[in-house]
Design a protein around this motif. Structure first.
Motif, PDB file in Angstrom:
ATOM      1  N   GLU A  90       0.853  -1.183   0.000  1.00  0.00           N
ATOM      2  CA  GLU A  90       0.000   0.000   0.000  1.00  0.00           C
ATOM      3  C   GLU A  90       0.890   1.233   0.000  1.00  0.00           C
ATOM      4  O   GLU A  90       2.046   1.195   0.453  1.00  0.00           O
ATOM      5  N   GLY A  91       0.381   2.334  -0.540  1.00  0.00           N
ATOM      6  CA  GLY A  91       1.162   3.559  -0.618  1.00  0.00           C
ATOM      7  C   GLY A  91       0.288   4.794  -0.565  1.00  0.00           C
ATOM      8  O   GLY A  91      -0.914   4.737  -0.835  1.00  0.00           O
ATOM      9  N   LEU A  92       0.890   5.893  -0.223  1.00  0.00           N
ATOM     10  CA  LEU A  92       0.161   7.156  -0.089  1.00  0.00           C
ATOM     11  C   LEU A  92       0.977   8.282  -0.695  1.00  0.00           C
ATOM     12  O   LEU A  92       2.158   8.459  -0.367  1.00  0.00           O
ATOM     13  N   LEU A  93       0.358   9.029  -1.575  1.00  0.00           N
ATOM     14  CA  LEU A  93       0.978  10.196  -2.181  1.00  0.00           C
ATOM     15  C   LEU A  93       0.934  11.355  -1.200  1.00  0.00           C
ATOM     16  O   LEU A  93      -0.059  11.523  -0.478  1.00  0.00           O
ATOM     17  N   GLY A  96      -2.170  13.206  -0.401  1.00  0.00           N
ATOM     18  CA  GLY A  96      -3.258  12.393  -0.916  1.00  0.00           C
ATOM     19  C   GLY A  96      -4.259  12.027   0.163  1.00  0.00           C
ATOM     20  O   GLY A  96      -3.956  12.061   1.358  1.00  0.00           O
ATOM     21  N   LYS A  97      -5.446  11.632  -0.235  1.00  0.00           N
ATOM     22  CA  LYS A  97      -6.515  11.328   0.706  1.00  0.00           C
ATOM     23  C   LYS A  97      -6.608   9.834   1.021  1.00  0.00           C
ATOM     24  O   LYS A  97      -6.810   9.446   2.169  1.00  0.00           O
ATOM     25  N   ASP A  98      -6.494   9.022   0.023  1.00  0.00           N
ATOM     26  CA  ASP A  98      -6.713   7.587   0.219  1.00  0.00           C
ATOM     27  C   ASP A  98      -5.446   6.783  -0.096  1.00  0.00           C
ATOM     28  O   ASP A  98      -4.694   7.111  -1.019  1.00  0.00           O
ATOM     29  N   LYS A 125      -5.295  -1.860  -7.157  1.00  0.00           N
ATOM     30  CA  LYS A 125      -6.710  -2.215  -7.071  1.00  0.00           C
ATOM     31  C   LYS A 125      -7.634  -1.021  -7.251  1.00  0.00           C
ATOM     32  O   LYS A 125      -8.858  -1.168  -7.258  1.00  0.00           O
ATOM     33  N   SER A 126      -7.075   0.160  -7.342  1.00  0.00           N
ATOM     34  CA  SER A 126      -7.894   1.371  -7.493  1.00  0.00           C
ATOM     35  C   SER A 126      -7.509   2.099  -8.767  1.00  0.00           C
ATOM     36  O   SER A 126      -6.582   1.698  -9.478  1.00  0.00           O
ATOM     37  N   SER A 127      -8.196   3.151  -9.071  1.00  0.00           N
ATOM     38  CA  SER A 127      -7.928   3.924 -10.285  1.00  0.00           C
ATOM     39  C   SER A 127      -7.798   5.397  -9.944  1.00  0.00           C
ATOM     40  O   SER A 127      -7.916   5.796  -8.783  1.00  0.00           O
ATOM     41  N   GLY A 128      -7.534   6.182 -10.927  1.00  0.00           N
ATOM     42  CA  GLY A 128      -7.394   7.612 -10.699  1.00  0.00           C
ATOM     43  C   GLY A 128      -5.946   8.061 -10.845  1.00  0.00           C
ATOM     44  O   GLY A 128      -5.006   7.256 -10.862  1.00  0.00           O
ATOM     45  N   ASP A 129      -5.769   9.359 -10.925  1.00  0.00           N
ATOM     46  CA  ASP A 129      -4.443   9.927 -11.162  1.00  0.00           C
ATOM     47  C   ASP A 129      -3.486   9.627 -10.011  1.00  0.00           C
ATOM     48  O   ASP A 129      -2.330   9.261 -10.238  1.00  0.00           O
ATOM     49  N   GLU A 130      -3.967   9.787  -8.770  1.00  0.00           N
ATOM     50  CA  GLU A 130      -3.100   9.532  -7.619  1.00  0.00           C
ATOM     51  C   GLU A 130      -2.642   8.079  -7.604  1.00  0.00           C
ATOM     52  O   GLU A 130      -1.463   7.781  -7.365  1.00  0.00           O
TER      53      GLU A 130
END
Length: 341
Positions: A90-93, A96-98, A125-130
């Motif tokens: 898992e990672g966080l920008l 970032g929010k999620d 498992k997710s999408s979006g720019d972040e």
């Protein structure tokens, strides 16, 4: 040159305090699987990967399937390992929010490839720019950090199992790993023995023209050692450098070189003789030759005579060359049977 039974120091048991494996001459093997699984988990679980405001971490080592062995022959270490690894991360920008969650798949960590060439797939498992930016970070930076950990596993594997396999000689208190030559099963490349397709080869319904082959090769080993190299699955794996299926008993089947060579044992006389039904994949369907290895131990070497009957005439030259390259030369290289140390 020393002769067997006439003072050859490699066979003097008194030279080792525990009277085993004099001068590390014989083939010995240790299962490095359980140790490897624990070591890989230790190196990868909770691994943190942070840079330029992006923080990632391996949250779980979900799967480590495979095997590892360490083998000693004449003071040389031969390591085999093949692992299929799946990691969750898992990672966080920064800002970032999620959290972004995903997986890293390493389908084939083995001695056949350098760590820098090991396949590694990063998914999310997710999408979006972040999410895409974090995935790109794991792809570009995370892979490199994980590869460093895999390299550390290989280094520590060799260090750990050097201690138990290379036994101290007379007067030595402990083994000296730094002085031990370590080799892998080949030149970072599997021997596959792929068929060479002859498009003008066979015509269904025509009589198959066959010839016989006879080869003689000299090995610097005991007769029983050559016999073991042809019948013990771990030793066959060592010189063929790939997955092996084998039942070394009368009527037992064998499967070598990715299935390009198959057959059945017809007669086994330890240290003396091996008879096989043997076929090469590109031969006409259901056609087998008969191969006989006659093993003759001399004073300071062993002579092996190979006789092969019913070889398709079009395949004689290639088959003869393959025996030399993929069997005899590979056995000498893997176990040091080509010359005395």
């Amino acid at each position: 040159m020393a002769k067997w039974g006439e003072g050859d120091p490699r066979w003097i048991v008194e030279e080792r305090p525990d009277a085993t494996n004099v001068n590390n001459w014989h083939w010995t093997e240790k299962n490095a699987g359980p140790w490897s699984q624990e070591r890989l988990k230790e190196l990868l679980d909770n691994l943190k990967i942070s840079q330029n405001g992006i923080d990632c971490k391996i949250t779980e080592v979900e799967k480590i399937d495979g095997e590892a062995t360490a083998n000693n022959r004449k003071g040389k270490l031969i390591f085999f390992y093949e692992w299929d690894i799946k990691l969750k991360w898992e990672g966080l920008l920064a800002g970032g929010k999620d959290k972004v969650k995903g997986e890293v798949n390493i389908p084939n960590l083995s001695e056949e490839n350098d760590v820098s060439e090991v396949d590694m797939t990063v998914t999310i498992k997710s999408s979006g720019d972040e999410a895409q930016r974090v995935k790109a970070f794991m792809h570009n930076v995370g892979k490199g950090v994980i590869r460093q950990q895999l390299a550390e596993y290989i280094r520590s594997l060799k260090e750990e199992f050097t201690k138990g396999l290379i036994l101290p000689k007379k007067g030595e208190d402990a083994p000296k790993p730094d002085n031990v030559k370590t080799i892998t099963s080949g030149f970072n490349k599997k021997i596959n023995m792929e068929p060479i397709v002859d498009r003008q080869q066979k015509q269904i319904g025509c009589k198959l023209d066959t010839k016989n082959i006879e080869l003689t090769e000299t090995f610097q080993c005991r007769a029983q050692e050559f016999y073991d190299a042809m019948t013990r699955i771990e030793m066959v794996t060592a010189f063929t450098q790939g997955h092996v299926k084998m039942e070394a008993e009368k009527g037992g089947k064998f499967w070598l070189f990715g299935g390009n060579v198959t057959g059945e044992f017809r007669e086994l006389v330890p240290g003396k003789k091996i008879v096989q039904y043997w076929r090469y994949k590109q031969w006409p369907d259901q056609h087998f030759s008969e191969v006989t290895f006659s093993i003759d131990e001399k004073e300071d070497h062993t002579i092996v005579t190979l006789k092969q009957d019913l070889v398709p005439s079009a395949e004689v030259d290639q088959t003869r060359a393959n025996w030399k390259r993929y069997y005899f030369d590979s056995i000498k290289r893997a176990f040091g049977f080509g010359a005395f140390l």
